[in-house]
Design a protein around this motif. Structure first.
Motif, mmCIF file in Angstrom:
data_model
loop_
_atom_site.group_PDB
_atom_site.id
_atom_site.type_symbol
_atom_site.label_atom_id
_atom_site.label_comp_id
_atom_site.label_asym_id
_atom_site.label_seq_id
_atom_site.Cartn_x
_atom_site.Cartn_y
_atom_site.Cartn_z
ATOM 1 N N ALA A 182 15.016 -10.731 -5.319
ATOM 2 C CA ALA A 182 15.144 -10.365 -6.721
ATOM 3 C C ALA A 182 13.880 -10.719 -7.490
ATOM 4 O O ALA A 182 13.332 -11.809 -7.348
ATOM 5 C CB ALA A 182 16.346 -11.087 -7.335
ATOM 6 N N GLY A 183 13.410 -9.754 -8.282
ATOM 7 C CA GLY A 183 12.203 -9.958 -9.068
ATOM 8 C C GLY A 183 10.952 -9.401 -8.432
ATOM 9 O O GLY A 183 9.944 -9.152 -9.120
ATOM 10 N N SER A 184 10.974 -9.160 -7.118
ATOM 11 C CA SER A 184 9.747 -8.751 -6.429
ATOM 12 C C SER A 184 9.329 -7.325 -6.771
ATOM 13 O O SER A 184 8.136 -7.016 -6.744
ATOM 14 C CB SER A 184 9.908 -8.901 -4.913
ATOM 15 N N SER A 185 10.269 -6.449 -7.091
ATOM 16 C CA SER A 185 9.876 -5.090 -7.481
ATOM 17 C C SER A 185 9.053 -5.116 -8.759
ATOM 18 O O SER A 185 8.071 -4.370 -8.891
ATOM 19 C CB SER A 185 11.111 -4.202 -7.662
ATOM 20 N N GLU A 186 9.450 -5.955 -9.709
ATOM 21 C CA GLU A 186 8.673 -6.073 -10.942
ATOM 22 C C GLU A 186 7.301 -6.681 -10.662
ATOM 23 O O GLU A 186 6.285 -6.235 -11.222
ATOM 24 C CB GLU A 186 9.432 -6.912 -11.970
ATOM 25 N N VAL A 187 7.246 -7.679 -9.803
ATOM 26 C CA VAL A 187 5.960 -8.292 -9.454
ATOM 27 C C VAL A 187 5.046 -7.255 -8.806
ATOM 28 O O VAL A 187 3.865 -7.122 -9.172
ATOM 29 C CB VAL A 187 6.157 -9.485 -8.504
ATOM 30 N N ASN A 188 5.576 -6.497 -7.846
ATOM 31 C CA ASN A 188 4.752 -5.520 -7.134
ATOM 32 C C ASN A 188 4.316 -4.386 -8.048
ATOM 33 O O ASN A 188 3.155 -3.947 -7.999
ATOM 34 C CB ASN A 188 5.521 -4.975 -5.932
ATOM 35 N N PHE A 189 5.219 -3.918 -8.894
ATOM 36 C CA PHE A 189 4.826 -2.869 -9.823
ATOM 37 C C PHE A 189 3.776 -3.392 -10.800
ATOM 38 O O PHE A 189 2.833 -2.681 -11.156
ATOM 39 C CB PHE A 189 6.035 -2.340 -10.588
ATOM 40 N N GLY A 190 3.922 -4.634 -11.230
ATOM 41 C CA GLY A 190 2.936 -5.231 -12.122
ATOM 42 C C GLY A 190 1.562 -5.308 -11.483
ATOM 43 O O GLY A 190 0.533 -5.082 -12.143
ATOM 44 N N ARG A 191 1.512 -5.607 -10.203
ATOM 45 C CA ARG A 191 0.238 -5.668 -9.488
ATOM 46 C C ARG A 191 -0.408 -4.287 -9.432
ATOM 47 O O ARG A 191 -1.620 -4.141 -9.644
ATOM 48 C CB ARG A 191 0.454 -6.211 -8.074
ATOM 49 N N ILE A 192 0.406 -3.272 -9.143
ATOM 50 C CA ILE A 192 -0.113 -1.902 -9.074
ATOM 51 C C ILE A 192 -0.536 -1.432 -10.462
ATOM 52 O O ILE A 192 -1.565 -0.768 -10.624
ATOM 53 C CB ILE A 192 0.952 -0.976 -8.460
ATOM 54 N N LEU A 193 0.246 -1.786 -11.460
ATOM 55 C CA LEU A 193 -0.079 -1.412 -12.840
ATOM 56 C C LEU A 193 -1.430 -1.991 -13.247
ATOM 57 O O LEU A 193 -2.275 -1.286 -13.818
ATOM 58 C CB LEU A 193 1.024 -1.914 -13.767
ATOM 59 N N LYS A 194 -1.653 -3.254 -12.969
ATOM 60 C CA LYS A 194 -2.903 -3.911 -13.346
ATOM 61 C C LYS A 194 -4.086 -3.322 -12.600
ATOM 62 O O LYS A 194 -5.163 -3.102 -13.184
ATOM 63 C CB LYS A 194 -2.795 -5.412 -13.073
ATOM 64 N N ARG A 195 -3.885 -3.038 -11.326
ATOM 65 C CA ARG A 195 -4.994 -2.565 -10.487
ATOM 66 C C ARG A 195 -5.359 -1.108 -10.760
ATOM 67 O O ARG A 195 -6.538 -0.752 -10.793
ATOM 68 C CB ARG A 195 -4.613 -2.734 -9.017
ATOM 69 N N ASP A 196 -4.343 -0.266 -10.969
ATOM 70 C CA ASP A 196 -4.575 1.178 -10.971
ATOM 71 C C ASP A 196 -4.292 1.886 -12.294
ATOM 72 O O ASP A 196 -4.763 3.015 -12.491
ATOM 73 C CB ASP A 196 -3.732 1.847 -9.891
ATOM 74 N N PHE A 197 -3.516 1.263 -13.169
ATOM 75 C CA PHE A 197 -3.061 1.979 -14.362
ATOM 76 C C PHE A 197 -3.388 1.252 -15.662
ATOM 77 O O PHE A 197 -2.774 1.541 -16.695
ATOM 78 C CB PHE A 197 -1.548 2.226 -14.285
ATOM 79 N N ALA A 198 -4.319 0.336 -15.623
ATOM 80 C CA ALA A 198 -4.644 -0.435 -16.825
ATOM 81 C C ALA A 198 -5.046 0.465 -17.989
ATOM 82 O O ALA A 198 -4.764 0.156 -19.153
ATOM 83 C CB ALA A 198 -5.754 -1.436 -16.517
ATOM 84 N N ASP A 199 -5.699 1.580 -17.682
ATOM 85 C CA ASP A 199 -6.137 2.499 -18.742
ATOM 86 C C ASP A 199 -5.113 3.583 -19.049
ATOM 87 O O ASP A 199 -5.381 4.468 -19.865
ATOM 88 C CB ASP A 199 -7.459 3.167 -18.337
ATOM 89 N N GLU A 257 0.824 -1.199 0.000
ATOM 90 C CA GLU A 257 0.000 0.000 0.000
ATOM 91 C C GLU A 257 0.867 1.261 0.000
ATOM 92 O O GLU A 257 0.520 2.252 -0.647
ATOM 93 C CB GLU A 257 -0.942 0.011 1.201
ATOM 94 N N THR A 258 1.991 1.222 0.705
ATOM 95 C CA THR A 258 2.917 2.353 0.677
ATOM 96 C C THR A 258 3.493 2.526 -0.720
ATOM 97 O O THR A 258 3.633 3.658 -1.217
ATOM 98 C CB THR A 258 4.054 2.149 1.690
ATOM 99 N N GLN A 259 3.822 1.434 -1.373
ATOM 100 C CA GLN A 259 4.322 1.494 -2.747
ATOM 101 C C GLN A 259 3.276 2.118 -3.668
ATOM 102 O O GLN A 259 3.605 2.948 -4.521
ATOM 103 C CB GLN A 259 4.689 0.087 -3.223
ATOM 104 N N ARG A 260 2.028 1.720 -3.507
ATOM 105 C CA ARG A 260 0.947 2.285 -4.330
ATOM 106 C C ARG A 260 0.848 3.789 -4.141
ATOM 107 O O ARG A 260 0.713 4.547 -5.106
ATOM 108 C CB ARG A 260 -0.394 1.646 -3.966
ATOM 109 N N GLU A 261 0.914 4.226 -2.896
ATOM 110 C CA GLU A 261 0.794 5.655 -2.600
ATOM 111 C C GLU A 261 1.908 6.446 -3.275
ATOM 112 O O GLU A 261 1.671 7.534 -3.822
ATOM 113 C CB GLU A 261 0.819 5.871 -1.091
ATOM 114 N N ILE A 262 3.120 5.918 -3.241
ATOM 115 C CA ILE A 262 4.262 6.611 -3.860
ATOM 116 C C ILE A 262 4.088 6.685 -5.365
ATOM 117 O O ILE A 262 4.291 7.739 -5.986
ATOM 118 C CB ILE A 262 5.577 5.903 -3.481
ATOM 119 N N ILE A 263 3.709 5.567 -5.989
ATOM 120 C CA ILE A 263 3.552 5.541 -7.447
ATOM 121 C C ILE A 263 2.388 6.422 -7.876
ATOM 122 O O ILE A 263 2.475 7.141 -8.876
ATOM 123 C CB ILE A 263 3.399 4.083 -7.928
ATOM 124 N N HIS A 264 1.299 6.394 -7.132
ATOM 125 C CA HIS A 264 0.178 7.282 -7.436
ATOM 126 C C HIS A 264 0.623 8.747 -7.408
ATOM 127 O O HIS A 264 0.313 9.520 -8.325
ATOM 128 C CB HIS A 264 -0.948 7.100 -6.415
#
Length: 362
Positions: A70-87, A43-50
């Motif tokens: 290793a790899g988890s930053s891409e996984v987490n960013f992908g989750r945020i991308l799908k949830r909040d930035f799909a459009d 959730e903190t990551q989401r707030e920063i990216i938003h």
């Protein structure tokens, strides 16, 4: 809650053209090297990216080995991308890299075609995207022919898995050679990502052929995105009065306590005095300095400064550096008289060793 981007997000950010291309990057980009792994709340990551996107930051920089693990930053960013930035995917520049140790065995490290293609395929799956906008070779690999590495990058663009390709931490001479090879192939390198800060100025020093890295990128049409403009936290107010508990230096990460010598701290305090006179924090001045115009290499020599953030407050403070990017000649002279190499360019040494691991850079 559903995230709705700020309608004013493009009003105040400066966008700079990347070398001899049609692409533009924000003057400040957000790097996900630290603070976006599984050791930090999502959730903190989401707030920063938003917040970054709301303030016009369109470029988000990753690598296969960012985490931890290793790899988890891409996984987490992908989750945020799908949830909040799909459009909003087409409003974003997403970059990734490969070069450091990523998986066991002889094919998970370096610059071979096998490693680069396999690593990018894995990154795309973690991110949940069909392509990245920029894909970098993360470090020179003396054990792989340069042509093999570069032709793999060329073919990655041809495959549609990356729109542009770049390099990171290559020296001046190798950069010039790589740029010439890729130009001949009809797939110019877009950008170089070196470490660069007030106390780490190796990119200004001439290589064996007499040309500095900044000259080489300017002469061959590459943009420059500077990572670690705050020298891993040294160029902030965090260490002016000692080493606080819980800081990066106490955790054995990329800024070691050995880099916080009395000489270095004394230098940082003097730089902080100049920043205060400019009405900026030390961090803001350090970012502005990296983004300054440099007449020797052409205006806007550095396309973008790559920063990290552990909180929205820290992100906002660093983005506010854009309010004052101008320096007087007197200020630049005073800074040059104070600032010297602080021993924070650990990547230059690490790229010379095939046995170096990502932990040396975490």
């Amino acid at each position: 809650m559903t995230y709705v981007p700020a309608p004013t997000r493009y009003d105040d950010m400066e966008y700079r053209t990347v070398g001899h291309s049609g692409l533009k990057l924000p003057a400040i980009s957000l790097g996900l090297w630290h603070n976006f792994g599984n050791d930090k709340p999502l959730e903190t990551q989401r707030e920063i990216i938003h917040r970054a996107f709301d303030r016009g930051v369109t470029h988000f920089d990753l690598a296969n080995n960012y985490g931890p693990p290793a790899g988890s930053s891409e996984v987490n960013f992908g989750r945020i991308l799908k949830r909040d930035f799909a459009d909003h995917r087409d409003e974003m520049i997403i970059s990734s890299k490969a070069g450091w140790n990523m998986w066991d065995g002889p094919y998970g490290f370096g610059g071979s075609r096998k490693y680069l293609v396999s690593s990018l395929d894995q990154s795309l799956k973690r991110l949940g995207v069909d392509y990245v906008d920029i894909f970098y070779h993360h470090r020179p690999d003396p054990d792989t022919p340069l042509e093999e590495t570069l032709y793999a990058l060329r073919d990655i663009v041809a495959s549609g898995k990356a729109l542009y390709v770049g390099i990171s931490s290559y020296g001046a001479d190798l950069t010039a050679e790589a740029a010439e090879l890729m130009s001949d192939e009809g797939c110019p390198l877009l950008i170089h990502q070196p470490s660069y800060s007030l106390v780490n100025r190796w990119v200004e020093e001439p290589g064996d052929e007499g040309e500095s890295l900044l000259q080489a990128t300017a002469n061959h049409g590459l943009g420059v995105i500077a990572f670690s403009p705050l020298a891993q936290g040294l160029l902030t107010d965090r260490y002016l009065d000692g080493v606080p508990e819980g800081s990066r230096a106490t955790q054995g990460k990329s800024l070691s306590e050995g880099m916080l010598s009395e000489e270095n701290i004394g230098m940082v305090r003097r730089l902080n005095d100049i920043a205060q006179e400019r009405g900026q924090s030390l961090a803001q001045m350090a970012i502005a300095w990296v983004l300054r115009e440099q007449g020797n290499y052409g205006e806007e020599t550095v396309t973008s400064a790559l920063i990290g953030a552990s909180s929205v407050k820290q992100l906002d403070a660093n983005l506010d550096a854009l309010a004052n990017l101008e320096f007087t000649e007197a200020e630049l002279q005073a800074i040059d008289e104070i600032a010297h190499d602080a021993g924070v360019n650990i990547w230059a040494k690490a790229t010379e060793s095939k046995t170096a691991t990502p932990r040396e850079l975490d």
